[in-house]
Design a protein around this motif. Structure first.
Motif, PDB file in Angstrom:
ATOM      1  N   LYS A  20       0.829  -1.212   0.000  1.00 55.03           N
ATOM      2  CA  LYS A  20       0.000   0.000   0.000  1.00 55.03           C
ATOM      3  C   LYS A  20       0.863   1.263   0.000  1.00 55.03           C
ATOM      4  O   LYS A  20       0.609   2.210  -0.760  1.00 55.03           O
ATOM      5  CB  LYS A  20      -0.944   0.003   1.207  1.00 55.03           C
ATOM      6  N   GLN A 241     -15.659  12.452   2.937  1.00 55.44           N
ATOM      7  CA  GLN A 241     -14.731  11.383   3.291  1.00 55.44           C
ATOM      8  C   GLN A 241     -15.065  10.727   4.628  1.00 55.44           C
ATOM      9  O   GLN A 241     -15.040   9.485   4.725  1.00 55.44           O
ATOM     10  CB  GLN A 241     -13.292  11.907   3.304  1.00 55.44           C
ATOM     11  N   LEU A 248     -17.968   2.504   4.640  1.00 53.64           N
ATOM     12  CA  LEU A 248     -17.178   1.356   4.184  1.00 53.64           C
ATOM     13  C   LEU A 248     -16.775   0.461   5.346  1.00 53.64           C
ATOM     14  O   LEU A 248     -16.736  -0.769   5.212  1.00 53.64           O
ATOM     15  CB  LEU A 248     -15.932   1.849   3.441  1.00 53.64           C
ATOM     16  N   SER A 255     -11.640  -4.912   7.760  1.00 55.77           N
ATOM     17  CA  SER A 255     -10.638  -4.464   6.775  1.00 55.77           C
ATOM     18  C   SER A 255     -10.411  -2.962   6.901  1.00 55.77           C
ATOM     19  O   SER A 255     -10.547  -2.216   5.935  1.00 55.77           O
ATOM     20  CB  SER A 255     -11.102  -4.812   5.358  1.00 55.77           C
ATOM     21  N   GLY A 258      -7.562  -1.632   4.607  1.00 58.64           N
ATOM     22  CA  GLY A 258      -7.977  -1.625   3.208  1.00 58.64           C
ATOM     23  C   GLY A 258      -8.965  -0.519   2.915  1.00 58.64           C
ATOM     24  O   GLY A 258      -8.893   0.144   1.877  1.00 58.64           O
ATOM     25  N   VAL A 259      -9.897  -0.297   3.840  1.00 51.09           N
ATOM     26  CA  VAL A 259     -10.876   0.780   3.685  1.00 51.09           C
ATOM     27  C   VAL A 259     -10.168   2.132   3.719  1.00 51.09           C
ATOM     28  O   VAL A 259     -10.460   3.022   2.918  1.00 51.09           O
ATOM     29  CB  VAL A 259     -11.936   0.693   4.799  1.00 51.09           C
ATOM     30  N   PHE A 261      -7.066   2.775   2.930  1.00 54.53           N
ATOM     31  CA  PHE A 261      -6.287   2.913   1.698  1.00 54.53           C
ATOM     32  C   PHE A 261      -7.181   3.304   0.523  1.00 54.53           C
ATOM     33  O   PHE A 261      -6.857   4.213  -0.250  1.00 54.53           O
ATOM     34  CB  PHE A 261      -5.573   1.594   1.400  1.00 54.53           C
ATOM     35  N   THR A 262      -8.338   2.643   0.390  1.00 53.05           N
ATOM     36  CA  THR A 262      -9.267   2.938  -0.711  1.00 53.05           C
ATOM     37  C   THR A 262      -9.795   4.364  -0.617  1.00 53.05           C
ATOM     38  O   THR A 262      -9.826   5.095  -1.622  1.00 53.05           O
ATOM     39  CB  THR A 262     -10.444   1.947  -0.684  1.00 53.05           C
ATOM     40  N   ALA A 263     -10.203   4.758   0.580  1.00 45.93           N
ATOM     41  CA  ALA A 263     -10.716   6.115   0.764  1.00 45.93           C
ATOM     42  C   ALA A 263      -9.639   7.154   0.476  1.00 45.93           C
ATOM     43  O   ALA A 263      -9.914   8.207  -0.114  1.00 45.93           O
ATOM     44  CB  ALA A 263     -11.250   6.290   2.183  1.00 45.93           C
ATOM     45  N   VAL A 265      -7.000   6.893  -1.595  1.00 46.17           N
ATOM     46  CA  VAL A 265      -6.743   6.976  -3.033  1.00 46.17           C
ATOM     47  C   VAL A 265      -7.871   7.726  -3.750  1.00 46.17           C
ATOM     48  O   VAL A 265      -7.629   8.570  -4.622  1.00 46.17           O
ATOM     49  CB  VAL A 265      -6.564   5.561  -3.627  1.00 46.17           C
ATOM     50  N   LEU A 266      -9.112   7.441  -3.374  1.00 41.16           N
ATOM     51  CA  LEU A 266     -10.258   8.063  -4.039  1.00 41.16           C
ATOM     52  C   LEU A 266     -10.361   9.557  -3.753  1.00 41.16           C
ATOM     53  O   LEU A 266     -10.693  10.342  -4.649  1.00 41.16           O
ATOM     54  CB  LEU A 266     -11.551   7.374  -3.618  1.00 41.16           C
TER      55      LEU A 266
END
Length: 308
Positions: A20, A241, A248, A255, A258-259, A261-263, A265-266
């Protein structure tokens, strides 16, 4: 067996964290290399430096470069150190919020400049000047300050000295945790969202009406403002956010990394990746000068008027 399973889980966590962090760092390097090339091109060409449109654009680029560096640094700290000193977190978080809030304001200002160029062409030279472009940039920072500095004052007034000497997971809600800060943040986010979107809608439909005259420049400007709306839509994700992250986490309670990281990046990486692609590389004038320095092309570049 338990020790072996624990070691495997730890190795899996470190491997996941490394992937990540490496992904985020590589994305940041690529985006800032492209942005740095644009800044270099801007400062080398007087034609670009004297155009208010490119002054506003390069401010957006510089703002994004600062924002990426700070937010990526914060992201890495959360994985490497997990917690950092509250005072250090406050400084980094304040700078990150400043630059994050600047982006939609900058895009709205660029849409207004495009509107003046198309709908008020005879007044463009008097309305859109370098002085007013610099003034608009100052107003952006002042507006962002109004959304950030009250949090610091509330923090100083409500938290004991020991809190600033402690360590915390560096997140805005965990540092600026007063109910007054949360209420203020929601109010300012909604206000900025309304102002920016009203500006985008007004300029879009005004240019759309002019574009019916079949003017080539008007149609290009119409497409440009439409893309501004898409860019602002991406940037506005930062306002939702916290709700996105909470939603999420409810769907994927096991996770969190992972959540997160996704938030990240978005809301932080994707808008900064799209900005130079949709505006800088689409603009014919800027693209020609950019190619001149990146690809080593030395042929002269004429002054061109472009809304694309």
């Amino acid at each position: 067996m338990n020790v072996s399973g624990s070691n495997q889980e730890q190795e899996s966590w470190y491997r996941d964290a490394f992937i990540k962090n490496l992904t985020v760092v590589l994305l940041g390097i690529v985006i800032n290399y492209l942005n740095g090339s644009m800044v270099h091109t801007f400062h080398r060409e007087e034609v670009l430096r004297e155009n208010p449109r490119y002054v506003l654009f390069i401010h957006l680029v510089l703002n994004d470069m600062i924002q990426l560096f700070i937010t990526i640094s914060l992201f890495i700290c959360t994985f490497v150190f997990l917690t950092i000193n509250v005072s250090v977190c406050c400084l980094l978080m304040t700078a990150a919020v400043f630059t994050t809030q600047n982006t939609p304001l900058n895009l709205a200002t660029m849409a207004v400049e495009c509107y003046v160029a198309v709908c008020l062409p005879l007044r463009y030279a008097t309305v859109c000047t370098l002085r007013r472009a610099h003034l608009a940039i100052g107003l952006m920072w002042a507006t962002s300050a109004l959304t950030v500095l009250p949090d610091l004052f509330i923090l100083l007034a409500t938290e004991p000295l020991s809190f600033f000497l402690s360590r915390v997971f560096c997140d805005r809600d965990r540092v600026f945790r007063s109910i007054y800060s949360v209420a203020k943040r929601d109010a300012t986010n909604i206000t900025l969202l309304v102002i920016v979107w009203l500006t985008l809608l007004y300029t879009y439909f005004s240019i759309l009406f002019v574009a019916r005259s079949a003017s080539k420049d008007a149609k290009k400007a119409h497409n440009t403002v439409l893309l501004h709306g898409f860019q602002v839509l991406l940037c506005m994700m930062v306002y939702v956010q916290p709700m996105m992250l909470n939603g999420l986490i409810q769907f994927f309670p096991g996770s969190f990394s992972g959540v997160q990281f996704t938030a990240f990046v978005l809301t932080q990486i994707l808008p900064r990746f799209v900005n130079p692609l949709l505006y800088g590389l689409r603009d014919k004038t800027f693209r020609r000068y950019l190619k001149k320095y990146i690809l080593g092309r030395s042929r002269p570049c004429g002054r061109m008027k472009s809304f694309s």
